[in-house]
Motif scaffolding. Structure first.
Motif, mmCIF file in Angstrom:
data_model
loop_
_atom_site.group_PDB
_atom_site.id
_atom_site.type_symbol
_atom_site.label_atom_id
_atom_site.label_comp_id
_atom_site.label_asym_id
_atom_site.label_seq_id
_atom_site.Cartn_x
_atom_site.Cartn_y
_atom_site.Cartn_z
ATOM 1 N N ARG A 213 -5.409 -8.107 6.457
ATOM 2 C CA ARG A 213 -5.772 -7.644 5.114
ATOM 3 C C ARG A 213 -4.632 -7.783 4.111
ATOM 4 O O ARG A 213 -4.872 -8.131 2.942
ATOM 5 C CB ARG A 213 -6.226 -6.192 5.166
ATOM 6 N N PHE A 214 -3.401 -7.553 4.564
ATOM 7 C CA PHE A 214 -2.322 -7.415 3.585
ATOM 8 C C PHE A 214 -1.258 -8.523 3.633
ATOM 9 O O PHE A 214 -0.301 -8.463 2.857
ATOM 10 C CB PHE A 214 -1.645 -6.054 3.746
ATOM 11 N N ALA A 215 -1.398 -9.502 4.492
ATOM 12 C CA ALA A 215 -0.423 -10.592 4.521
ATOM 13 C C ALA A 215 -0.323 -11.250 3.142
ATOM 14 O O ALA A 215 -1.338 -11.600 2.542
ATOM 15 C CB ALA A 215 -0.804 -11.622 5.574
ATOM 16 N N GLY A 216 0.880 -11.388 2.648
ATOM 17 C CA GLY A 216 1.109 -11.976 1.334
ATOM 18 C C GLY A 216 1.122 -10.981 0.189
ATOM 19 O O GLY A 216 1.332 -11.367 -0.961
ATOM 20 N N THR A 217 0.929 -9.690 0.488
ATOM 21 C CA THR A 217 0.876 -8.666 -0.553
ATOM 22 C C THR A 217 2.273 -8.113 -0.828
ATOM 23 O O THR A 217 2.992 -7.765 0.105
ATOM 24 C CB THR A 217 -0.042 -7.520 -0.126
ATOM 25 N N PRO A 218 2.660 -8.002 -2.090
ATOM 26 C CA PRO A 218 3.991 -7.464 -2.393
ATOM 27 C C PRO A 218 4.022 -5.946 -2.334
ATOM 28 O O PRO A 218 3.031 -5.270 -2.629
ATOM 29 C CB PRO A 218 4.250 -7.957 -3.817
ATOM 30 N N LEU A 219 5.168 -5.433 -1.938
ATOM 31 C CA LEU A 219 5.476 -4.008 -2.041
ATOM 32 C C LEU A 219 6.464 -3.864 -3.194
ATOM 33 O O LEU A 219 7.641 -4.203 -3.055
ATOM 34 C CB LEU A 219 6.104 -3.489 -0.747
ATOM 35 N N LEU A 270 8.720 4.632 -0.580
ATOM 36 C CA LEU A 270 7.622 4.102 -1.389
ATOM 37 C C LEU A 270 7.669 4.570 -2.840
ATOM 38 O O LEU A 270 7.033 3.968 -3.708
ATOM 39 C CB LEU A 270 6.284 4.491 -0.767
ATOM 40 N N ARG A 271 8.412 5.637 -3.130
ATOM 41 C CA ARG A 271 8.582 6.105 -4.503
ATOM 42 C C ARG A 271 10.044 6.520 -4.727
ATOM 43 O O ARG A 271 10.358 7.710 -4.815
ATOM 44 C CB ARG A 271 7.644 7.284 -4.807
ATOM 45 N N PRO A 272 10.929 5.554 -4.811
ATOM 46 C CA PRO A 272 12.361 5.897 -4.938
ATOM 47 C C PRO A 272 12.715 6.579 -6.248
ATOM 48 O O PRO A 272 13.784 7.173 -6.366
ATOM 49 C CB PRO A 272 13.052 4.528 -4.816
ATOM 50 N N ASP A 273 11.813 6.542 -7.225
ATOM 51 C CA ASP A 273 12.075 7.181 -8.515
ATOM 52 C C ASP A 273 11.733 8.662 -8.524
ATOM 53 O O ASP A 273 12.025 9.373 -9.499
ATOM 54 C CB ASP A 273 11.289 6.469 -9.612
ATOM 55 N N ASN A 294 -7.052 8.437 -1.890
ATOM 56 C CA ASN A 294 -7.254 9.016 -3.219
ATOM 57 C C ASN A 294 -6.178 10.036 -3.551
ATOM 58 O O ASN A 294 -5.712 10.123 -4.699
ATOM 59 C CB ASN A 294 -8.632 9.676 -3.304
ATOM 60 N N ARG A 295 -5.809 10.813 -2.550
ATOM 61 C CA ARG A 295 -4.792 11.836 -2.768
ATOM 62 C C ARG A 295 -3.470 11.209 -3.228
ATOM 63 O O ARG A 295 -2.848 11.650 -4.194
ATOM 64 C CB ARG A 295 -4.586 12.632 -1.476
ATOM 65 N N LEU A 296 -3.058 10.147 -2.546
ATOM 66 C CA LEU A 296 -1.786 9.500 -2.880
ATOM 67 C C LEU A 296 -1.890 8.668 -4.160
ATOM 68 O O LEU A 296 -0.922 8.540 -4.909
ATOM 69 C CB LEU A 296 -1.327 8.620 -1.717
ATOM 70 N N ARG A 297 -3.059 8.126 -4.391
ATOM 71 C CA ARG A 297 -3.248 7.365 -5.640
ATOM 72 C C ARG A 297 -3.187 8.294 -6.839
ATOM 73 O O ARG A 297 -2.521 7.998 -7.839
ATOM 74 C CB ARG A 297 -4.578 6.610 -5.613
ATOM 75 N N LYS A 298 -3.847 9.435 -6.753
ATOM 76 C CA LYS A 298 -3.877 10.367 -7.878
ATOM 77 C C LYS A 298 -2.546 11.094 -8.058
ATOM 78 O O LYS A 298 -2.120 11.348 -9.190
ATOM 79 C CB LYS A 298 -5.000 11.389 -7.676
ATOM 80 N N ALA A 299 -1.896 11.427 -6.951
ATOM 81 C CA ALA A 299 -0.675 12.225 -7.051
ATOM 82 C C ALA A 299 0.534 11.387 -7.446
ATOM 83 O O ALA A 299 1.285 11.764 -8.354
ATOM 84 C CB ALA A 299 -0.403 12.922 -5.721
ATOM 85 N N VAL A 300 0.738 10.251 -6.770
ATOM 86 C CA VAL A 300 1.980 9.478 -6.997
ATOM 87 C C VAL A 300 1.706 7.998 -7.259
ATOM 88 O O VAL A 300 2.606 7.175 -7.177
ATOM 89 C CB VAL A 300 2.940 9.639 -5.800
ATOM 90 N N GLN A 301 0.453 7.646 -7.572
ATOM 91 C CA GLN A 301 0.087 6.293 -7.959
ATOM 92 C C GLN A 301 0.452 5.237 -6.908
ATOM 93 O O GLN A 301 0.909 4.139 -7.226
ATOM 94 C CB GLN A 301 0.717 5.898 -9.307
ATOM 95 N N LEU A 302 0.274 5.578 -5.648
ATOM 96 C CA LEU A 302 0.549 4.600 -4.596
ATOM 97 C C LEU A 302 -0.580 3.584 -4.510
ATOM 98 O O LEU A 302 -1.757 3.950 -4.456
ATOM 99 C CB LEU A 302 0.691 5.284 -3.238
ATOM 100 N N PRO A 303 -0.264 2.298 -4.460
ATOM 101 C CA PRO A 303 -1.306 1.277 -4.284
ATOM 102 C C PRO A 303 -1.807 1.279 -2.846
ATOM 103 O O PRO A 303 -1.173 1.849 -1.936
ATOM 104 C CB PRO A 303 -0.572 -0.024 -4.611
ATOM 105 N N SER A 304 -2.913 0.626 -2.627
ATOM 106 C CA SER A 304 -3.535 0.637 -1.293
ATOM 107 C C SER A 304 -2.624 0.036 -0.232
ATOM 108 O O SER A 304 -2.626 0.481 0.924
ATOM 109 C CB SER A 304 -4.870 -0.113 -1.327
#
Length: 421
Positions: A213-219, A270-273, A294-304
Motif C-alpha cells: 500500500r505505501f511503497a513510494g510514499t513520503p514521510l 512523527l511530529r517533531p514540532d 481519525n483520532r490522530l488525524r484530528k488531534a495532530v494531523q497525522l497522514p494515513s
C-alpha cells in the motif's frame, strides 16, 4: 629543439576526471585525452542535476572538513586548494551564476547540470582536450601499456606518460561507475578498502499489506534518531525499507551498527514540532470512541502513512500519555543496507596509504587517482561533488608536478623519479 609534449590519459569522464583534465590541459604543456566507457560524458553528474544540481555548501571553513569524518585530514589540503568559493567561481565562469539556498546548499540558478556540463566540455575542447567515448579500461599488459576495449570487443593499447584514474565508486553502474577497477588495482598490490554503500537506503521487514500500500510514499516533516544523533527531514517508504535525505544523514552509524550487530533500530518522531505534553493535550480533546486514524488525524494531523507506520511498529498504546510518547519515537528495525548499486555514493576504495600527497599510487608511479575511487565518504548537501572535484584538481596538479620533476631529472641528471606507468 622543440620538446615533445607528454601524453596524459584520463580514464573516466565524470566530474573528477574532467577536473583533472582541466588542470593538466590549462597551461598547454601536455596532450590530454579523456576516455569513458559510456557513449556520453558526465552521466551521474547529469542525474544529480535532475533534482537541482547541488554544487557545494556554504558551511564555515572550520565545519566543512568535519563532514568527511575520518578522511578529513586526508582531503583538507585538496579542498583548501579548491574550496567552495572556487567551485562557485568555476561555475560562474562557465556562464552559470549560483545562489545559496536556505539550508546552505549552493546551486546554479538554472538548477540543472546539462548547461554547465556542455559549457565545461566546450572549454576543455578549447584547451585541446580530446574525448573518446565507448572505451572500457581493462588494466595493463605485461609491457605496462594501458589496455582499452571498444564496445565491439576490440582492444587497443596506449603508452601515456601519466594516467589519471577517475572511475567512480560502485553505485549506479548503469551510469558508468561499476567498480570493476577494484580487481585491476588489487592485482597491482594497491591497498584497498571494500566498497560499501554510503548515503544509502536500508531494508526493513515490512508486512506485505503495508509494503504493497505505501511503497513510494513520503514521510514528510519527521525526525529520525539513532545512537544519540537526530536529523530532521523527509524519508520515503520503499517496498523493501526506508530511504531519503533524513535516512542518508544517519547512514554511517546505522550501516556500521548493522555490520556489527546485524540490525539497527531507528526512532521516527512523527511530529517533531510538538512535544509530548502538547500532543497529550490535543489527544484528550478528541472523543475516545474515534478510530485511531481519525483520532490522530484530528488531534495532530497525522497522514494515513504515518498512522500505518505506527501500527506497523507493533501494539499501539491507547492512553494519551503512552500514545504521545510512541508518536515521538516509533521504532523501525532495519536489518541491512540496500544494494551497493542503489546507493547515492560509496565508501571504500583506494586507501590513504596507497597514494602520496599528489594522489599518485605508490605501487604504480605515474598513475593518479581521484574522486569516488578514493576511500572517503560524506553526506549529501554539496559535500560529495566538492570533494570529487577538489581531488580531481589535486590529481591534475599532481600530474603537472610529477612531470616537472621528471623534466628536471632529465635536464640535470639529479634526483630520481620513477618512469612511465
Amino acid at each position: 629543439m622543440t620538446q615533445k609534449k607528454p601524453n596524459i590519459l584520463v580514464i573516466g569522464g565524470g566530474p573528477a576526471g574532467l577536473s583533472a583534465a582541466e588542470i593538466v590541459s590549462a597551461n598547454g604543456r601536455a596532450i590530454v585525452t579523456v576516455v569513458d566507457r559510456m557513449p556520453t560524458l558526465g552521466r551521474k553528474f547529469l542525474m544529480a542535476g535532475r533534482s537541482g544540481l547541488n554544487l557545494t555548501n556554504a558551511e564555515s571553513e572550520t565545519g566543512f572538513p568535519k563532514r568527511y569524518g575520518n578522511a578529513q585530514h586526508w582531503l583538507v589540503s585538496a579542498i583548501a586548494a579548491f574550496p567552495p568559493s572556487a567551485m562557485i567561481e568555476w561555475a560562474e565562469t562557465l556562464g552559470q551564476p549560483c545562489f545559496t539556498g536556505s539550508s546552505g546548499r549552493i546551486f546554479p540558478k538554472s538548477m540543472k547540470g546539462s548547461p554547465l556540463l556542455r559549457a565545461w566540455i566546450g572549454r576543455l575542447a578549447e584547451q585541446g582536450v580530446q574525448f573518446r567515448a565507448g572505451l572500457r579500461w581493462r588494466g595493463w599488459n605485461d609491457q605496462n601499456e594501458v589496455i582499452l576495449e571498444t564496445r565491439e570487443g576490440h582492444e587497443e593499447t596506449l603508452s601515456p606518460d601519466a594516467v589519471v584514474l577517475a572511475l567512480g565508486g560502485g553505485s549506479w553502474a548503469r551510469l558508468g561507475s561499476d567498480g570493476q577497477w577494484v580487481s585491476m588495482l588489487a592485482a597491482r598490490n594497491v591497498p584497498l578498502s571494500p566498497l560499501r554503500p554510503a548515503n544509502c537506503g536500508f531494508l526493513a521487514e515490512w508486512t506485505t499489506p503495508f509494503a504493497d500500500r505505501f511503497a513510494g510514499t513520503p514521510l514528510k516533516r519527521i525526525a529520525l534518531s539513532f545512537a544519540g544523533e537526530t536529523r530532521r527531514g523527509e524519508a520515503v517508504l520503499t517496498e523493501r525499507g526506508l530511504e531519503g535525505g533524513v535516512v542518508y544523514a544517519l547512514a554511517v552509524p546505522v550501516r556500521d551498527a548493522i555490520e556489527t550487530r546485524g540490525e539497527a533500530t531507528v526512532l521516527v518522531d512523527l511530529r517533531p514540532d510538538l512535544d509530548v505534553a502538547v500532543i497529550v493535550e490535543k489527544l484528550k480533546r478528541v472523543r475516545p470512541r474515534e478510530s485511531l486514524t481519525n483520532r490522530l488525524r484530528k488531534a495532530v494531523q497525522l497522514p494515513s502513512v504515518a498512522v500505518a507506520l505506527l501500527r506497523e511498529s507493533g501494539i499501539v498504546p491507547k492512553d494519551a500519555e503512552s500514545l504521545a510518547q510512541r508518536l515521538k519515537a516509533v521504532p523501525v528495525r532495519l536489518v541491512a543496507t540496500d544494494s551497493l548499486d542503489r546507493a547515492i555514493s560509496t565508501a571504500g576504495g583506494v586507501r590513504q596509504d596507497a597514494v602520496d600527497e599528489r594522489f599518485m599510487l605508490r605501487a604504480i608511479p605515474g598513475v593518479f587517482v581521484c574522486g569516488e575511487m578514493l576511500d572517503w565518504e560524506a553526506p549529501t548537501g554539496g559535500y560529495l561533488l566538492q570533494a570529487v572535484m577538489a581531488t580531481g584538481h589535486a590529481a591534475g596538479q599532481g600530474v603537472l608536478d610529477w612531470l616537472a620533476e621528471r623534466e628536471a631529472v632529465a635536464r640535470t641528471g639529479v634526483g630520481a623519479v620513477s618512469g612511465r606507468p
